[in-house]
Design an enzyme around this catalytic site. Structure first.
Site, PDB file in Angstrom:
ATOM      1  N   ASP A   1       9.866 -10.556   4.547  1.00  0.00           N
ATOM      2  CA  ASP A   1      10.091  -9.137   4.234  1.00  0.00           C
ATOM      3  C   ASP A   1      11.538  -8.665   4.389  1.00  0.00           C
ATOM      4  OD1 ASP A   1       7.418  -8.989   3.718  1.00  0.00           O
ATOM      5  OD2 ASP A   1       6.891  -7.967   5.575  1.00  0.00           O
TER       6      ASP A   1
ATOM      7  N   ASP B   1       8.596  -8.396  13.362  1.00  0.00           N
ATOM      8  CA  ASP B   1       8.596  -7.381  14.422  1.00  0.00           C
ATOM      9  C   ASP B   1       7.359  -7.432  15.309  1.00  0.00           C
ATOM     10  OD1 ASP B   1       7.034  -6.442  12.391  1.00  0.00           O
ATOM     11  OD2 ASP B   1       7.967  -4.468  12.255  1.00  0.00           O
TER      12      ASP B   1
ATOM     13  N   GLY C   1       3.039 -13.635   9.803  1.00  0.00           N
ATOM     14  CA  GLY C   1       3.001 -14.274   8.479  1.00  0.00           C
ATOM     15  C   GLY C   1       4.024 -15.401   8.404  1.00  0.00           C
TER      16      GLY C   1
ATOM     17  N   ASP D   1      12.897  -7.238   6.810  1.00  0.00           N
ATOM     18  CA  ASP D   1      12.915  -5.872   7.355  1.00  0.00           C
ATOM     19  C   ASP D   1      13.239  -5.832   8.850  1.00  0.00           C
ATOM     20  OD1 ASP D   1      10.593  -7.109   8.103  1.00  0.00           O
ATOM     21  OD2 ASP D   1       9.286  -5.408   7.720  1.00  0.00           O
TER      22      ASP D   1
ATOM     23  N   THR E   1      10.479 -13.930   8.555  1.00  0.00           N
ATOM     24  CA  THR E   1       9.538 -13.141   7.733  1.00  0.00           C
ATOM     25  C   THR E   1      10.131 -13.025   6.337  1.00  0.00           C
ATOM     26  OG1 THR E   1       8.659 -10.927   7.270  1.00  0.00           O
ATOM     27  CG2 THR E   1      10.548 -11.016   8.739  1.00  0.00           C
TER      28      THR E   1
ATOM     29  N   ARG F   1      -1.900 -14.122  13.871  1.00  0.00           N
ATOM     30  CA  ARG F   1      -1.598 -12.786  14.403  1.00  0.00           C
ATOM     31  C   ARG F   1      -2.600 -12.601  15.543  1.00  0.00           C
ATOM     32  NH1 ARG F   1       1.627 -10.593  10.141  1.00  0.00           N
ATOM     33  NH2 ARG F   1       0.948 -11.223   8.072  1.00  0.00           N
TER      34      ARG F   1
ATOM     35  N   ARG G   1       4.543  -4.822   2.972  1.00  0.00           N
ATOM     36  CA  ARG G   1       3.612  -3.778   3.413  1.00  0.00           C
ATOM     37  C   ARG G   1       4.370  -2.523   3.842  1.00  0.00           C
ATOM     38  NH1 ARG G   1      -0.452  -6.728   6.915  1.00  0.00           N
ATOM     39  NH2 ARG G   1       1.504  -7.228   7.917  1.00  0.00           N
TER      40      ARG G   1
HETATM   41  O1  F6P Z   1       4.975  -9.753   6.874  1.00  0.00           O
HETATM   42  C1  F6P Z   1       4.942 -10.692   5.865  1.00  0.00           C
HETATM   43  C2  F6P Z   1       3.876 -10.381   4.877  1.00  0.00           C
HETATM   44  O2  F6P Z   1       3.912 -11.390   3.896  1.00  0.00           O
HETATM   45  C3  F6P Z   1       3.911  -8.989   4.258  1.00  0.00           C
HETATM   46  O3  F6P Z   1       4.833  -8.853   3.211  1.00  0.00           O
HETATM   47  C4  F6P Z   1       2.493  -8.822   3.809  1.00  0.00           C
HETATM   48  O4  F6P Z   1       2.157  -7.485   3.699  1.00  0.00           O
HETATM   49  C5  F6P Z   1       1.727  -9.485   4.910  1.00  0.00           C
HETATM   50  O5  F6P Z   1       2.594 -10.439   5.478  1.00  0.00           O
HETATM   51  C6  F6P Z   1       0.448 -10.139   4.466  1.00  0.00           C
HETATM   52  O6  F6P Z   1      -0.174 -10.673   5.582  1.00  0.00           O
HETATM   53  P1  F6P Z   1      -1.482 -11.554   5.529  1.00  0.00           P
HETATM   54  O7  F6P Z   1      -1.095 -12.898   5.021  1.00  0.00           O
HETATM   55  O8  F6P Z   1      -1.942 -11.619   6.950  1.00  0.00           O
HETATM   56  O9  F6P Z   1      -2.421 -10.870   4.631  1.00  0.00           O
END
Ligand code: F6P
Length: 324
Positions: A128, A103, A11, A130, A126, A72, A172
């Site tokens: 997040d 990660d 992301g 995390d 990220t 991804r 998430r």
């Molecule tokens: O990991 C970053 C993040 O923004 C998370 O908080 C979220 O759950 C996820 O990516 C959403 O991913 P996507 O844009 O692929 O739906």
């Protein structure tokens, strides 16, 4: 080491561009040839690798998203995909890699390093926050400020109509965004994947706060075990079963990932980008460059991936205290 390539994966996060800029310019400063890989590991597999001169990163420090695009990659999870990626790096003479991401990005980088030995350093990108091995991740500060701006606006309308709002923020697997936004946004409660909050506790909290307040905000991390904000709202509404109470849901979604990075994120991104390149020059590999207590720290990918960064319990307690 003469040729280093940089990629962004997973992301996107505000500040990734500032990080790319720091990687490219630090490398050029030290006399290296710098390359950009488009679309993360997918671009590595497909050979979307291009030389980056200093001007390629002009005027991007303030821009959200990533000029290298992101993905991804499913292919990179396979041995065959990683072999193709290695062949492409060989073809371009790439001797070191900087991988900006979370990660998932570091898991891929670790496996690739173990198989092919191309020195790789990660930068924590990220929203997040995390990632073990850094106090903050690139994009987190911008994301919480974006979310807070939205929550402030929701509070205005919630107060005007005496409503109860469930606001879903990203995360998430992690509640960092929810906790910061819950505290800064004056929420009654936060619901995060790291801690168990029962629906009964939510109901009781709302009943209690309705005695002193006319409107309420509950911030829910998207990964909460009770479900999405919409699902939680429906269950709570059903339990309270009082038509005079007006429930609403807002899912903030991907607005949290966009926008111009804050000063803090630009600083963090620039420092990590420089540290990644200088780490490679000094023989570091298979690790992430992060910042802990204002110092650059290199943490093995193994630790970044396997160790978790716990939420600050004091902050959770503070939210409880301040929401009486
Ligand atoms: O990991 C970053 C993040 O923004 C998370 O908080 C979220 O759950 C996820 O990516 C959403 O991913 P996507 O844009 O692929 O739906």
């Amino acid at each position: 080491m003469k040729k280093i390539a940089v990629l962004t994966s997973g992301g996107d996060a505000p500040g990734m561009n500032a990080c790319i800029r720091a990687v490219v310019r630090t490398g050029i400063f030290h006399g290296m040839e710098m390359y950009g890989i488009m679309y993360g590991y997918d671009g590595m597999i497909n050979g979307e690798i291009q030389r980056m001169e200093s001007h390629a990163v002009s005027n991007i420090v303030q821009r959200g998203g990533t000029i290298l695009k992101s993905a991804r990659s499913e292919m990179f999870r396979t041995k065959e995909g990683r072999k193709k990626a290695y062949e492409q790096l060989q073809k371009h003479g790439i001797e070191g890699l900087v991988a900006i991401g979370g990660d998932g990005t570091f898991t891929g980088a670790k496996v690739f390093y173990e198989e092919y030995g191309i020195p790789t350093i990660g930068c924590p990108g990220t929203i997040d926050n995390d990632i073990f091995g850094t106090d903050f991740t690139i994009g987190f500060d911008t994301a919480i400020n974006t979310a807070l701006e939205a929550i402030d606006k929701i509070r205005d309308t919630a107060a005007a109509h005496d409503r109860i709002f469930f606001i879903e923020v990203m995360g998430r697997d992690s509640g960092y965004i929810a906790v910061e936004c819950g505290l800064g946004g004056g929420a009654e409660m936060v619901m995060v994947p790291e801690t168990k909050t029962t629906l009964n506790e939510v109901v009781e909290k709302l009943k209690g706060s309705r005695k002193t307040k006319t409107s309420s905000v509950i911030v829910v991390a998207e990964g909460d075990e009770e479900g999405s904000a919409a699902e939680i709202m429906e269950k709570v509404k059903h339990t309270i079963n009082d038509d005079s109470k007006d429930f609403k849901v807002t899912t903030l979604g991907h607005i949290q990932r966009g926008g111009s990075p804050t000063g803090k994120d630009r600083m963090l991104a620039s420092r990590c980008g420089m540290a990644a390149v200088e780490g490679l020059m000094n023989g570091q590999a298979n690790c992430m460059a992060g910042i802990i207590h204002d110092e650059v720290v290199y943490t093995s990918f193994e630790d970044c991936i396997t160790k978790s960064k716990p939420l600050n319990r004091d902050t959770l307690k503070l939210i409880e205290i301040l929401s009486i």
